[in-house]
Write a protein that holds these residues in place. Structure first.
Motif, PDB file in Angstrom:
ATOM      1  N   GLU A  31       0.854  -1.190   0.000  1.00 22.34           N
ATOM      2  CA  GLU A  31       0.000   0.000   0.000  1.00 22.34           C
ATOM      3  C   GLU A  31       0.887   1.236   0.000  1.00 22.34           C
ATOM      4  OE1 GLU A  31      -3.330   1.099  -0.129  1.00 22.34           O
ATOM      5  OE2 GLU A  31      -2.216   2.986  -0.043  1.00 22.34           O
ATOM      6  N   SER A  41     -11.877   4.573  -0.022  1.00 22.96           N
ATOM      7  CA  SER A  41     -12.631   3.819   0.992  1.00 22.96           C
ATOM      8  C   SER A  41     -12.903   4.619   2.259  1.00 22.96           C
ATOM      9  CB  SER A  41     -11.889   2.519   1.326  1.00 22.96           C
ATOM     10  OG  SER A  41     -11.846   1.719   0.167  1.00 22.96           O
ATOM     11  N   ILE A  47     -22.896   4.002   2.629  1.00 24.84           N
ATOM     12  CA  ILE A  47     -24.212   3.361   2.615  1.00 24.84           C
ATOM     13  C   ILE A  47     -24.038   1.888   2.224  1.00 24.84           C
ATOM     14  CG2 ILE A  47     -26.554   3.402   1.635  1.00 24.84           C
ATOM     15  CD1 ILE A  47     -25.697   5.997   3.157  1.00 24.84           C
ATOM     16  N   VAL A 171       3.899   0.669  -5.711  1.00 25.73           N
ATOM     17  CA  VAL A 171       4.347  -0.226  -6.795  1.00 25.73           C
ATOM     18  C   VAL A 171       4.698   0.627  -8.005  1.00 25.73           C
ATOM     19  CG1 VAL A 171       3.600  -2.045  -8.388  1.00 25.73           C
ATOM     20  CG2 VAL A 171       3.018  -2.182  -5.947  1.00 25.73           C
ATOM     21  N   ILE A 334     -13.909  -0.096  -9.273  1.00 23.99           N
ATOM     22  CA  ILE A 334     -14.863  -0.406  -8.190  1.00 23.99           C
ATOM     23  C   ILE A 334     -15.397   0.910  -7.626  1.00 23.99           C
ATOM     24  CG2 ILE A 334     -15.244  -1.757  -6.095  1.00 23.99           C
ATOM     25  CD1 ILE A 334     -14.334  -3.469  -8.487  1.00 23.99           C
ATOM     26  N   LEU A 339     -18.230  -0.305  -1.757  1.00 18.40           N
ATOM     27  CA  LEU A 339     -17.974  -0.584  -0.342  1.00 18.40           C
ATOM     28  C   LEU A 339     -18.823  -1.773   0.116  1.00 18.40           C
ATOM     29  CD1 LEU A 339     -16.179   0.954   1.733  1.00 18.40           C
ATOM     30  CD2 LEU A 339     -18.270   1.989   2.594  1.00 18.40           C
ATOM     31  N   VAL A 340     -20.117  -1.707  -0.187  1.00 16.04           N
ATOM     32  CA  VAL A 340     -21.004  -2.807   0.216  1.00 16.04           C
ATOM     33  C   VAL A 340     -20.624  -4.095  -0.521  1.00 16.04           C
ATOM     34  CG1 VAL A 340     -22.776  -1.949  -1.391  1.00 16.04           C
ATOM     35  CG2 VAL A 340     -23.402  -3.645   0.273  1.00 16.04           C
TER      36      VAL A 340
HETATM   37  C1  LIG Z   1     -18.349  10.061  -3.455  1.00 13.84           C
HETATM   38  C2  LIG Z   1     -18.400   8.570  -3.265  1.00 13.84           C
HETATM   39  C3  LIG Z   1     -19.493   7.973  -2.660  1.00 13.84           C
HETATM   40  C4  LIG Z   1     -19.550   6.592  -2.504  1.00 13.84           C
HETATM   41  N1  LIG Z   1     -20.572   6.047  -1.795  1.00 13.84           N
HETATM   42  C5  LIG Z   1     -20.612   4.701  -1.614  1.00 13.84           C
HETATM   43  C6  LIG Z   1     -21.631   4.116  -0.818  1.00 13.84           C
HETATM   44  O1  LIG Z   1     -22.429   4.814  -0.203  1.00 13.84           O
HETATM   45  N2  LIG Z   1     -21.688   2.765  -0.736  1.00 13.84           N
HETATM   46  C7  LIG Z   1     -20.809   1.972  -1.409  1.00 13.84           C
HETATM   47  O2  LIG Z   1     -20.951   0.755  -1.344  1.00 13.84           O
HETATM   48  N3  LIG Z   1     -19.795   2.499  -2.117  1.00 13.84           N
HETATM   49  C8  LIG Z   1     -19.672   3.839  -2.213  1.00 13.84           C
HETATM   50  N4  LIG Z   1     -18.635   4.396  -2.908  1.00 13.84           N
HETATM   51  C9  LIG Z   1     -17.668   3.521  -3.554  1.00 13.84           C
HETATM   52  C10 LIG Z   1     -16.634   2.980  -2.588  1.00 13.84           C
HETATM   53  O3  LIG Z   1     -16.113   3.994  -1.765  1.00 13.84           O
HETATM   54  C11 LIG Z   1     -15.527   2.337  -3.414  1.00 13.84           C
HETATM   55  O4  LIG Z   1     -16.099   1.427  -4.306  1.00 13.84           O
HETATM   56  C12 LIG Z   1     -14.504   1.586  -2.573  1.00 13.84           C
HETATM   57  O5  LIG Z   1     -14.061   2.367  -1.509  1.00 13.84           O
HETATM   58  C13 LIG Z   1     -13.349   1.206  -3.494  1.00 13.84           C
HETATM   59  O6  LIG Z   1     -12.363   0.556  -2.743  1.00 13.84           O
HETATM   60  P1  LIG Z   1     -10.970   0.221  -3.406  1.00 13.84           P
HETATM   61  O7  LIG Z   1     -10.247  -0.599  -2.427  1.00 13.84           O
HETATM   62  O8  LIG Z   1     -11.162  -0.299  -4.780  1.00 13.84           O
HETATM   63  O9  LIG Z   1     -10.261   1.656  -3.629  1.00 13.84           O
HETATM   64  P2  LIG Z   1      -9.398   2.548  -2.616  1.00 13.84           P
HETATM   65  O10 LIG Z   1     -10.046   2.693  -1.316  1.00 13.84           O
HETATM   66  O11 LIG Z   1      -9.065   3.810  -3.350  1.00 13.84           O
HETATM   67  O12 LIG Z   1      -8.088   1.700  -2.409  1.00 13.84           O
HETATM   68  C14 LIG Z   1      -7.091   1.563  -3.406  1.00 13.84           C
HETATM   69  C15 LIG Z   1      -5.755   1.588  -2.705  1.00 13.84           C
HETATM   70  O13 LIG Z   1      -4.718   1.338  -3.652  1.00 13.84           O
HETATM   71  C16 LIG Z   1      -3.593   2.106  -3.262  1.00 13.84           C
HETATM   72  N5  LIG Z   1      -2.690   2.260  -4.390  1.00 13.84           N
HETATM   73  C17 LIG Z   1      -2.913   2.945  -5.541  1.00 13.84           C
HETATM   74  N6  LIG Z   1      -1.828   2.884  -6.327  1.00 13.84           N
HETATM   75  C18 LIG Z   1      -0.896   2.137  -5.674  1.00 13.84           C
HETATM   76  C19 LIG Z   1       0.438   1.737  -5.971  1.00 13.84           C
HETATM   77  N7  LIG Z   1       1.049   2.095  -7.114  1.00 13.84           N
HETATM   78  N8  LIG Z   1       1.108   0.977  -5.057  1.00 13.84           N
HETATM   79  C20 LIG Z   1       0.532   0.610  -3.883  1.00 13.84           C
HETATM   80  N9  LIG Z   1      -0.740   0.999  -3.548  1.00 13.84           N
HETATM   81  C21 LIG Z   1      -1.446   1.734  -4.443  1.00 13.84           C
HETATM   82  C22 LIG Z   1      -4.218   3.433  -2.823  1.00 13.84           C
HETATM   83  O14 LIG Z   1      -3.326   4.205  -2.017  1.00 13.84           O
HETATM   84  C23 LIG Z   1      -5.457   2.957  -2.088  1.00 13.84           C
HETATM   85  O15 LIG Z   1      -5.251   2.831  -0.701  1.00 13.84           O
HETATM   86  C24 LIG Z   1     -18.517   5.781  -3.025  1.00 13.84           C
HETATM   87  C25 LIG Z   1     -17.397   6.385  -3.609  1.00 13.84           C
HETATM   88  C26 LIG Z   1     -17.326   7.768  -3.686  1.00 13.84           C
HETATM   89  C27 LIG Z   1     -16.091   8.410  -4.215  1.00 13.84           C
END
Ligand SMILES: Cc1cc2nc3c(=O)[nH]c(=O)nc-3n(C[C@H](O)[C@H](O)[C@H](O)COP(=O)(O)OP(=O)(O)OC[C@H]3O[C@@H](n4cnc5c(N)ncnc54)[C@H](O)[C@@H]3O)c2cc1C
Length: 475
Positions: A31, A41, A47, A171, A334, A339-340
């Motif tokens: 990370e 996240s 929600i 990475v 994603i 999140l859900v």
């Molecule tokens: C405004 C908004 C409202 C939302 N509302 C909802 C909701 O109500 N309910 C719901 O279910 N979903 C909701 N979502 C969607 C939800 O937040 C996301 O789908 C979820 O958090 C995605 O998780 P993730 O792990 O894919 O991404 P992230 O949380 O972004 O995690 C990706 C990780 O990869 C790391 N990373 C990136 N590049 C590198 C690299 N080169 N080397 C090492 N690490 C790296 C980043 O630092 C980060 O920590 C919402 C999103 C937004 C923006």
């Protein structure tokens, strides 16, 4: 050589790590941030969508509904605040009632229970909703969750079950080698048989390190108001307007900490690290929300923030092995409802995609639960009094707004998941989340961190590299 490397420790990476920790495998999570769940996240509506909205047959529909069903048990195991308060999708014009019927039909196809409510029924449930309401679609399985501890506790549980986490390592390159991949970070080089790309907004850049791809990730910003916990029951459900091509619309909801959240906007932006907010967008958020709930007390606002959705050009989650490399798995695009969906996506990726390229054998001694967190503010008076008498540090307040004690902060610092910054303490315990936004408690948190790690207070960061609060000794 590691068996599996996961890139990214957001909700997706953390639930992948937890799910893989059930099996005999040697897993490393890389990370780039200095805390888990520090990008999308942590900045979302939090929600636990019911799943009536995604188009039937899509991955979004499947994993939303499956994830929603997993939440009660997972939040119990991981000691995460979760309330199944239900959602209302509200019609404020007569012609919108037919759209609600279509949404109910879509819900039925997705396997989501819904109920149409009359205007009178809605007003009885939600007295602060506009008197212009014409009806609403109730989804009883929708809920709200603490997004900060969801990711952190999933990763803590994974680490407790043997997963390794390296924070602060970005990475930079991935090379095919015999039997897997070489993964270069800005700190070290690793090898793994299987690599999973869960890098959120940057999953496109990571995927391209292995082979050309046909999709793109476009950052789409959402801006919010956070209101203080001024009156329980101001709204009782997650209140949505009708969805549009821009998404689920601007909602009004309580949070698991009894604050209220109003937002998000939906605008494509150029940069994947632009988390600014702007007054005109927020003014529009306020105007849109006021159409549904006219008397929102905006003077109670304590903060505004924005989050970036990783919107895929494919319009659906991208969860598949790379075309020419079955042991490189993309979990990309994603956006909401990610999140859900995260626990269900992790289950699918591990059971269907990882197992196709790596033999998985269940561990005999996997523990699904984190050590319970002690929260004196949630205890009954007598119980709290007895507990504090026996453990005085739980009576010594650090954050008065959110009632967080020295004992609770020392607890998170002593756990397997590193908690390195003032913001990490804030996300784990809520110290600094209140009305004063850390004005009073930040110095105390800073000193507790310096004491715990045995370093100078000058070295303690608020969040990212360079965010030191104290710059030099003055006396
Ligand atoms: C405004 C908004 C409202 C939302 N509302 C909802 C909701 O109500 N309910 C719901 O279910 N979903 C909701 N979502 C969607 C939800 O937040 C996301 O789908 C979820 O958090 C995605 O998780 P993730 O792990 O894919 O991404 P992230 O949380 O972004 O995690 C990706 C990780 O990869 C790391 N990373 C990136 N590049 C590198 C690299 N080169 N080397 C090492 N690490 C790296 C980043 O630092 C980060 O920590 C919402 C999103 C937004 C923006």
């Amino acid at each position: 050589m590691f068996d599996i490397i996961i890139i990214g420790a957001g909700a997706i990476g953390s639930f992948l790590a937890r799910t893989l920790s059930q099996y005999e495998s040697n897993v490393l999570v890389l990370e780039k941030e200095n805390d888990v769940g520090n990008v999308t996240s942590m900045a979302n509506s939090a929600i636990v969508h019911s799943g009536y909205d995604p188009v039937p047959g899509t991955k979004k529909a499947r994993f939303n509904v499956e994830g929603n069903r997993m939440f009660p048990e997972i939040c119990e195991e991981l000691d995460v605040s979760f309330r199944q308060i239900g959602s209302l999708t509200v019609a404020i014009e007569e012609k919108q009632l037919s759209v609600l019927k279509e949404l109910a039909e879509r819900g039925k196809k997705n396997g989501v229970p819904t109920k149409m409510l009359t205007a009178e029924e809605v007003l009885a449930m939600e007295p602060n909703i506009t008197k212009d309401v014409k009806g609403a679609l109730l989804c009883p399985t929708a809920g709200i969750v603490n997004p900060f501890t969801l990711t952190a506790h999933a990763m803590e549980n994974a680490i407790d079950n043997g997963v390794k986490l390296h924070l602060g390592e970005a990475v930079k390159a991935i090379k095919k080698i015999n039997g897997g991949f070489q993964v270069d970070t800005d700190v070290a080089t690793y090898e793994a048989k299987v690599v999973i790309n869960a890098a959120g907004l940057y999953s496109e850049e990571i995927a391209k390190m292995v082979e050309p791809i046909s999709w793109k990730i476009n950052p789409r910003k959402g801006e919010y108001y956070v209101l203080d916990h001024f009156r329980p029951g101001f709204v009782n459900h997650v209140l949505f307007p009708l969805p549009s091509e821009k998404g689920k619309g601007i909602l009004v909801t309580s949070t698991t900490s009894d604050n209220y959240l109003v937002g998000p906007s939906s605008e494509f932006v150029d940069e994947k690290d632009d988390f600014s907010t702007d007054p005109l967008t927020l003014k529009d958020v306020r105007a849109q929300a006021s159409l549904m709930v006219p008397n929102i007390p905006f003077p109670e606002q304590i903060r505004v923030f924005s989050g970036l959705r990783a919107t895929p050009s494919t319009h659906d989650f991208i969860i598949e092995p790379a075309k020419k490399n079955p042991n490189f798995i993309n979990v990309a695009g994603i956006e909401s409802p990610g999140l859900v969906s995260s626990p269900a996506i992790a289950k699918y990726v591990v059971e269907e995609l990882v197992s196709a390229v790596f033999p998985l054998k269940k561990k005999a001694n996997w523990n699904p639960s984190v050590r319970k967190y002690i929260k004196p503010s949630e205890m009954k008076d007598e119980e709290r009094e007895a507990f504090v008498k026996a453990h005085p540090e739980y009576g010594e307040m650090v954050c008065n707004c959110e009632q967080v004690s020295v004992g609770e902060i020392k607890d998170v610092l002593s756990r397997s998941l590193p908690c390195l910054t003032i913001k990490a303490v804030k996300k784990r315990t809520r110290a600094g989340f209140g009305k004063c936004q850390g004005g009073f408690c930040q110095p105390k948190v800073l000193m507790l961190l310096a004491e715990h790690y045995g370093i100078s207070p000058l070295e303690i960061l608020y969040d990212k590299e360079g965010s030191n609060i104290l710059l030099k000794e003055s006396k």
